[in-house]
Design an enzyme around this catalytic site. Sequence first.
Site, PDB file in Angstrom:
ATOM      1  N   ASP A   8       1.071  -1.339  -0.412  1.00 17.53           N
ATOM      2  CA  ASP A   8      -0.255  -0.042  -0.116  1.00 17.53           C
ATOM      3  C   ASP A   8       1.058   0.939  -0.292  1.00 17.53           C
ATOM      4  O   ASP A   8       2.495   1.318   0.201  1.00 17.53           O
ATOM      5  CB  ASP A   8      -1.274   0.118   1.321  1.00 17.53           C
ATOM      6  CG  ASP A   8      -1.997   0.951   1.119  1.00 17.53           C
ATOM      7  OD1 ASP A   8      -2.288   1.685  -0.223  1.00 17.53           O
ATOM      8  OD2 ASP A   8      -1.787   1.236   2.135  1.00 17.53           O
ATOM      9  N   ASP A  10      -0.411   5.178   1.240  1.00 16.81           N
ATOM     10  CA  ASP A  10      -0.378   5.975   1.862  1.00 16.81           C
ATOM     11  C   ASP A  10      -0.433   5.822   3.473  1.00 16.81           C
ATOM     12  O   ASP A  10      -1.194   4.452   3.462  1.00 16.81           O
ATOM     13  CB  ASP A  10      -2.228   6.794   1.908  1.00 16.81           C
ATOM     14  CG  ASP A  10      -2.117   7.828   0.792  1.00 16.81           C
ATOM     15  OD1 ASP A  10      -0.506   7.956   0.396  1.00 16.81           O
ATOM     16  OD2 ASP A  10      -2.884   8.131   0.816  1.00 16.81           O
TER      17      ASP A  10
END
Length: 273
Positions: A8, A10
């Site tokens: 991922d 953020d």
Amino acid sequence: MACIIFTDLDGTLLNGETYAYQAALPTLAQLTEQGIPVVPVTSKTRQEVAQLRHDIGLRDPFVVENGSAIYLPTVPTRFALPPGDDRDGYRILQLGCNYVTARAGLKAIAQDLGRPLKGFGDWTVDQVVQLTGLSPEEAKQAKAREFTEPFMTPKNVPPERLRAAVEAMGFRVVIGDRFSHLIGAGAGKGPAVHQLVQLYRVANPDIATVTTIGLGNSPNDLDMLDNVDYPIVLPGAHGPHPLLADRGWPIAPAAAPEGWAMAVAAAMAAAPL
């Protein structure tokens, strides 16, 4: 034996508050030197990820809009290119629906629930800036949806009721604290992981085993973390997300990006590569 790292962005590779990534650059350079792909798997749009890949120097495929599509560079990579359309130097493997369908689905679900559901398509760039804290250019990239519609998670609607209404219309939903994402039935971070592992195997038939490492920080990443060999949770400033903390998965010793680099180093040492 080979390894693929799925991550991922953020709050995982990028700091959740400042979006800093500099502390991860030496590790990313080392992985590139070792020939280990680093694949972003995110809710972000193609425009957002393409900009970040350019800034950081990533060269591998990436997954956008919660597993709705995989973008594979058409230049030679370690992944086979599936049949499909090319755009801006990428072969597109679409897993979910298109944006027009997602927008129509959100309206139908709102009518079924008897509640207004407002998404990115209803807001101006300035409104997205106010709602998200993104810069105007970042908000413009975030609004460049191709497959999914983020919408304000409705208050006073139980998650079970929202999910049932979405599934009755033939979609899936990733429910978040503030924003939820309406995605196509065939989309998902887990399916995207499996597709990429298969494309890697096709391109590298002599490799017997492919080990997968996944890093995420929120419930949005569960579909990815459940489908890798070594799932790792990145904590925020106040620790790991409660829905990820009690699954027995390793938790990085620090927040991103420093924690990302340390967690990858530990996983590489532990994985039978």
